[in-house]
Motif scaffolding. Structure first.
Motif, PDB file in Angstrom:
ATOM      1  N   ALA A 114       2.713  -1.235   5.978  1.00  0.00           N
ATOM      2  CA  ALA A 114       2.147  -2.641   5.865  1.00  0.00           C
ATOM      3  C   ALA A 114       1.180  -2.222   7.424  1.00  0.00           C
ATOM      4  O   ALA A 114       0.081  -3.058   7.453  1.00  0.00           O
ATOM      5  CB  ALA A 114       3.343  -2.711   6.934  1.00  0.00           C
ATOM      6  N   PHE A 115       0.761  -1.019   7.938  1.00  0.00           N
ATOM      7  CA  PHE A 115       0.227  -1.271   9.281  1.00  0.00           C
ATOM      8  C   PHE A 115      -0.788  -0.517   8.709  1.00  0.00           C
ATOM      9  O   PHE A 115      -2.139  -0.278   9.106  1.00  0.00           O
ATOM     10  CB  PHE A 115       1.056  -0.881  10.474  1.00  0.00           C
ATOM     11  CG  PHE A 115       1.977  -1.965  10.813  1.00  0.00           C
ATOM     12  CD1 PHE A 115       1.361  -3.236  10.945  1.00  0.00           C
ATOM     13  CD2 PHE A 115       3.035  -1.669  10.511  1.00  0.00           C
ATOM     14  CE1 PHE A 115       2.186  -3.863  11.333  1.00  0.00           C
ATOM     15  CE2 PHE A 115       3.822  -2.998  10.785  1.00  0.00           C
ATOM     16  CZ  PHE A 115       3.395  -4.066  11.677  1.00  0.00           C
TER      17      PHE A 115
ATOM     18  N   CYS B 194      -1.897  -5.315   1.176  1.00  0.00           N
ATOM     19  CA  CYS B 194      -3.158  -6.194   1.677  1.00  0.00           C
ATOM     20  C   CYS B 194      -3.108  -6.918   1.944  1.00  0.00           C
ATOM     21  O   CYS B 194      -3.115  -8.459   1.104  1.00  0.00           O
ATOM     22  CB  CYS B 194      -4.238  -6.530  -0.267  1.00  0.00           C
ATOM     23  SG  CYS B 194      -5.271  -7.763  -0.791  1.00  0.00           S
ATOM     24  N   TRP B 195      -3.343  -7.661   3.116  1.00  0.00           N
ATOM     25  CA  TRP B 195      -2.810  -8.576   3.738  1.00  0.00           C
ATOM     26  C   TRP B 195      -3.927  -9.205   4.233  1.00  0.00           C
ATOM     27  O   TRP B 195      -4.114 -10.771   4.684  1.00  0.00           O
ATOM     28  CB  TRP B 195      -2.438  -8.159   5.553  1.00  0.00           C
ATOM     29  CG  TRP B 195      -1.056  -7.557   5.691  1.00  0.00           C
ATOM     30  CD1 TRP B 195      -1.459  -6.436   5.747  1.00  0.00           C
ATOM     31  CD2 TRP B 195      -0.102  -7.768   5.381  1.00  0.00           C
ATOM     32  NE1 TRP B 195       0.546  -5.432   6.766  1.00  0.00           N
ATOM     33  CE2 TRP B 195       1.024  -6.801   5.417  1.00  0.00           C
ATOM     34  CE3 TRP B 195       0.251  -9.036   4.982  1.00  0.00           C
ATOM     35  CZ2 TRP B 195       1.929  -6.535   5.430  1.00  0.00           C
ATOM     36  CZ3 TRP B 195       1.320  -8.829   4.745  1.00  0.00           C
ATOM     37  CH2 TRP B 195       2.789  -7.752   4.524  1.00  0.00           C
TER      38      TRP B 195
ATOM     39  N   ASP C 262      -2.444   2.241   6.293  1.00  0.00           N
ATOM     40  CA  ASP C 262      -3.158   1.781   5.140  1.00  0.00           C
ATOM     41  C   ASP C 262      -2.837   0.708   4.927  1.00  0.00           C
ATOM     42  O   ASP C 262      -3.594   0.255   3.430  1.00  0.00           O
ATOM     43  CB  ASP C 262      -2.258   2.637   4.216  1.00  0.00           C
ATOM     44  CG  ASP C 262      -2.228   3.845   4.299  1.00  0.00           C
ATOM     45  OD1 ASP C 262      -2.709   4.504   5.032  1.00  0.00           O
ATOM     46  OD2 ASP C 262      -1.333   4.467   3.716  1.00  0.00           O
ATOM     47  N   SER C 263      -3.264  -0.469   5.201  1.00  0.00           N
ATOM     48  CA  SER C 263      -3.118  -1.802   4.962  1.00  0.00           C
ATOM     49  C   SER C 263      -5.024  -2.259   5.200  1.00  0.00           C
ATOM     50  O   SER C 263      -5.758  -1.838   6.209  1.00  0.00           O
ATOM     51  CB  SER C 263      -2.704  -2.719   5.697  1.00  0.00           C
ATOM     52  OG  SER C 263      -2.282  -2.862   6.839  1.00  0.00           O
ATOM     53  N   ALA C 264      -5.286  -3.022   4.204  1.00  0.00           N
ATOM     54  CA  ALA C 264      -5.856  -3.969   4.573  1.00  0.00           C
ATOM     55  C   ALA C 264      -6.095  -5.269   5.191  1.00  0.00           C
ATOM     56  O   ALA C 264      -5.296  -6.055   4.448  1.00  0.00           O
ATOM     57  CB  ALA C 264      -7.143  -3.806   2.900  1.00  0.00           C
ATOM     58  N   TRP C 265      -6.799  -5.789   5.921  1.00  0.00           N
ATOM     59  CA  TRP C 265      -6.558  -7.071   6.863  1.00  0.00           C
ATOM     60  C   TRP C 265      -6.884  -8.020   7.124  1.00  0.00           C
ATOM     61  O   TRP C 265      -7.372  -8.649   6.398  1.00  0.00           O
ATOM     62  CB  TRP C 265      -6.368  -6.307   8.808  1.00  0.00           C
ATOM     63  CG  TRP C 265      -5.516  -6.001   8.585  1.00  0.00           C
ATOM     64  CD1 TRP C 265      -5.152  -4.716   8.445  1.00  0.00           C
ATOM     65  CD2 TRP C 265      -4.267  -6.461   8.651  1.00  0.00           C
ATOM     66  NE1 TRP C 265      -4.084  -3.995   9.131  1.00  0.00           N
ATOM     67  CE2 TRP C 265      -3.271  -4.872   9.191  1.00  0.00           C
ATOM     68  CE3 TRP C 265      -3.806  -7.611   8.941  1.00  0.00           C
ATOM     69  CZ2 TRP C 265      -2.112  -5.400  10.053  1.00  0.00           C
ATOM     70  CZ3 TRP C 265      -2.503  -7.964  10.126  1.00  0.00           C
ATOM     71  CH2 TRP C 265      -1.297  -7.241   9.628  1.00  0.00           C
TER      72      TRP C 265
ATOM     73  N   VAL D  98      11.829   3.371   7.181  1.00  0.00           N
ATOM     74  CA  VAL D  98      10.829   3.244   7.881  1.00  0.00           C
ATOM     75  C   VAL D  98       9.469   3.630   8.033  1.00  0.00           C
ATOM     76  O   VAL D  98       8.210   2.948   7.693  1.00  0.00           O
ATOM     77  CB  VAL D  98      11.032   3.351  10.120  1.00  0.00           C
ATOM     78  CG1 VAL D  98      10.667   3.154  11.034  1.00  0.00           C
ATOM     79  CG2 VAL D  98      12.435   2.159   9.678  1.00  0.00           C
ATOM     80  N   PRO D  99       9.195   5.074   8.493  1.00  0.00           N
ATOM     81  CA  PRO D  99       7.846   5.463   8.522  1.00  0.00           C
ATOM     82  C   PRO D  99       7.253   5.513   7.236  1.00  0.00           C
ATOM     83  O   PRO D  99       5.668   4.622   7.221  1.00  0.00           O
ATOM     84  CB  PRO D  99       8.275   7.843   7.815  1.00  0.00           C
ATOM     85  CG  PRO D  99       9.542   7.388   8.946  1.00  0.00           C
ATOM     86  CD  PRO D  99      10.086   6.160   8.503  1.00  0.00           C
TER      87      PRO D  99
END
Lengths: 361, 252
Positions: free
Chosen positions: A55-56, A75-76, A58-61, A48-49
């Motif tokens: 998903a949250f 990469c959202w 280290d992600s790029a939005w 989970v971690p």
């Protein structure tokens, strides 16, 4: 006061109620379950971690594809930069509000129809007007809306169109086929059996191919059928055969006495079926029917093979763009969520319907 | 109780040399029977003797293969309109009640009048309530069949048939599926019905009911009517050996 003290003394031990009691009863009752609980906890701790970080944290939005490649996480941006194409395909960009509005009308109508108290004549009119409005919005050509050819339709509206019309048309057809297969008239019975067995004997893909490649060969020159319509018909014919068999199962589950009671008060075949047999038989088969409807909804994604741009195909198109190549995980997660929402609300609705209909039991 | 036992003039049902086979099994072997208007007949006999089949032929739940059956002047032939017409005139009560479980009691009763007789809904429901009163069960009108006891369900089933205002009532072992303490409440309703002059054909082994209500008791065995007589004669002086044997078995 004394009584209160006594009541205090009579309370069950702390270890059998409340949070501790629940944990003890459900997670650590016996050695095998305790081991399983520990293994599961270890697995969750390991997975989970990192997933959360990906998903949250280290992600790029909302970046370009280039910036995405430098980010360590998800990469959202592939969604946020391309969602219009994923959802609407090649529909003209500045007209996207039209399919959006059409979908909103559809969702609104479906939501309103959830409540059986709303099933009145006005609802039927609302659906007729709603369908007309949706068609007008999608096709245009009236009231100053620029005309949009159906070849440009794509994405989520196309998926919903194929699914919802496919299912609503396949259901009554399936019921008729089931009744036909149990008919005493030989001709009708044989026809229904042939239809059901032939259609169930081939995969949906081959039906779609036939509808798009072989079927036009039989048409006179110059006559063409809309490609979406042909795919729609293939889906309807396919799903109806499966629904027919499920409904037949429900009909066979009905006691002979129900037919006899209906006949003995003078009801004819049509009224017996409509008032007595079908309401009971269809209720029994709600769970398997919903399974078929859900799988039919997902099967609409097979229309990619006849080059219709449904939701899955528009997503794949984005992935073939060099800027976004390689971010398939994120794109497919997004599409999966959309499909899940559709399927989950279907099974949710069916459970609600079942509860409402089982009042008499 | 004192029930008028004289049947009035006129014929209601007539069987002329009726035969029926289930596959190879010759279940009805030449039945001749005439039932007058307002006559009450009880049919008894061992299981498999064809008594249920006999009354099920009257509203064409079973088809006879030879002979003639005439109900209220209409001959039963394969004319679907005729059959539906007869079914609306002939009420039937089944061993297992066969109420419609997805409908409330009052809907069970008003269904036939609304869809077959084209009675307005409100009127049909008033009729339904009238007959529910009659079978002493009006307070259950809004419940579903599953919420009622067996005896209550059977009384509802009787009321459902009465709502169609039938000329004949057929009862196919109406108390056989009931717990002993519920048999009386159903029989009481049937006796009240008899007192009003309903034409009734009852398949039952309730010999007390037969004695007090029937004009004629018929004994069937192996697909034939072995003998038929007034209840007094039937129970006092059975003519055939098989009748004697049967009576000794069920009367202990």
């Amino acid at each position: 006061m004394k009584q209160a003290v006594q009541a205090e003394e009579l309370r069950p031990p702390v270890t059998s109620i409340g949070v501790i009691g629940w944990i003890k009863n459900n997670l650590f009752n016996g050695t095998p379950n305790s081991v399983l609980t520990l293994v599961t906890l270890f697995f969750l701790w390991k997975t989970v971690p990192p997933l959360f970080r990906w998903a949250f944290l280290d992600s790029a939005w909302h970046t370009t594809g280039q910036a995405c490649r430098e980010a360590a996480g998800a990469c959202w941006s592939i969604i946020s930069m391309n969602y219009r194409f994923i959802l609407f395909g090649f529909y003209p960009y500045e007209e996207h509000w039209r399919p959006f509005l059409a979908m909103m009308i559809l969702v609104g109508l479906l939501f309103y129809s959830r409540d059986r108290n709303h099933w009145k004549k006005t609802l039927a009119y609302a659906w007729i007007i709603g369908l007309f409005a949706m068609g007008l919005l999608m096709k245009g050509g009236l009231f100053g809306l620029p005309s949009v050819e159906s070849t440009q339709w794509g994405g989520l509206p196309l998926t919903l169109l194929l699914a919802i019309f496919g299912l609503t048309a396949a259901y009554p057809l399936g019921v008729i086929l089931a009744l036909g297969r149990r008919s005493k008239m030989r001709g009708i019975k044989v026809l229904c059996i042939l239809y059901i067995e032939l259609i169930r004997g081939v995969p949906l893909i081959s039906l779609l191919f036939m509808s798009s490649i072989i079927f036009p060969l039989f048409l006179p020159e110059g006559v063409t059928f809309n490609k979406i319509l042909r795919a729609q018909v293939a889906i309807i014919l396919f799903t109806a055969a499966y629904i027919a068999e499920v409904v037949r199962g429900g009909l066979q589950g009905m006691a002979r006495g129900q037919y006899e009671a209906a006949e003995s008060i003078g009801l004819n075949y049509y009224l017996t079926m409509r008032l007595i047999i079908l309401p009971q038989a269809l209720k029994i088969v709600i769970p398997p029917t919903v399974s078929i409807l859900i799988s039919a909804f997902k099967d609409t994604s097979l229309v990619v093979i006849i080059a219709l741009f449904d939701l899955l195909k528009t997503t794949q198109s984005v992935l073939s763009n060099p800027e976004w190549m390689g971010f398939s995980r994120e794109a497919y997660v997004f599409v999966a969520i959309l499909y899940f929402l559709g399927c989950f609300s279907m099974s949710n609705y069916s459970r609600k319907l079942e509860r409402e209909l089982s009042r008499g039991d | 109780m004192n029930i008028e036992k004289k049947a009035s003039e006129g014929q209601m049902i007539e069987f002329l040399d009726v035969h029926k086979w289930f596959g190879e099994f010759h279940v009805l072997q030449g039945i001749n029977l005439s039932v007058d208007k307002q006559e009450r007949i009880v049919i008894c006999g061992p299981s498999g003797s064809g008594k249920s089949t006999l009354i099920r032929c009257i509203n064409r739940l079973e088809e006879h293969q030879r002979g003639r059956i005439v109900v209220d002047g209409i001959e039963l032939i394969n004319n679907i309109k005729n059959i539906e017409k007869i079914r609306a005139e002939v009420g039937m009560v089944f061993q297992h009640f066969n109420l419609f479980p997805h409908l409330t009691i009052v809907q069970n009763l008003s269904l036939g009048p609304i869809w077959v007789r084209k009675t307005p809904k409100k009127e049909a429901e008033e009729t339904a309530m009238y007959y529910l009163e009659k079978v002493h069960i009006a307070e259950q009108a809004r419940k579903y069949p599953g919420q009622l006891s067996g005896g209550q369900q059977q009384r509802v089933a009787i009321a459902r048939s009465l709502c169609m205002n039938p000329k004949v009532m057929l009862f196919d072992e109406p108390t056989s599926a009931l717990d002993p303490e519920m048999i009386k409440e159903v029989l009481d309703v049937m006796i009240e019905l008899a007192q009003e002059g309903m034409t009734m054909i009852v398949v039952t082994h309730e010999m007390g009911f037969a004695k007090s209500v029937a004009h004629r008791v018929l004994f069937m065995d192996f697909g034939k009517i072995v003998e038929g007589n007034t209840p007094e004669e039937f129970f006092k002086n059975p003519q055939h050996e098989r009748t004697k044997l049967f009576l000794s078995q069920i009367l202990h």
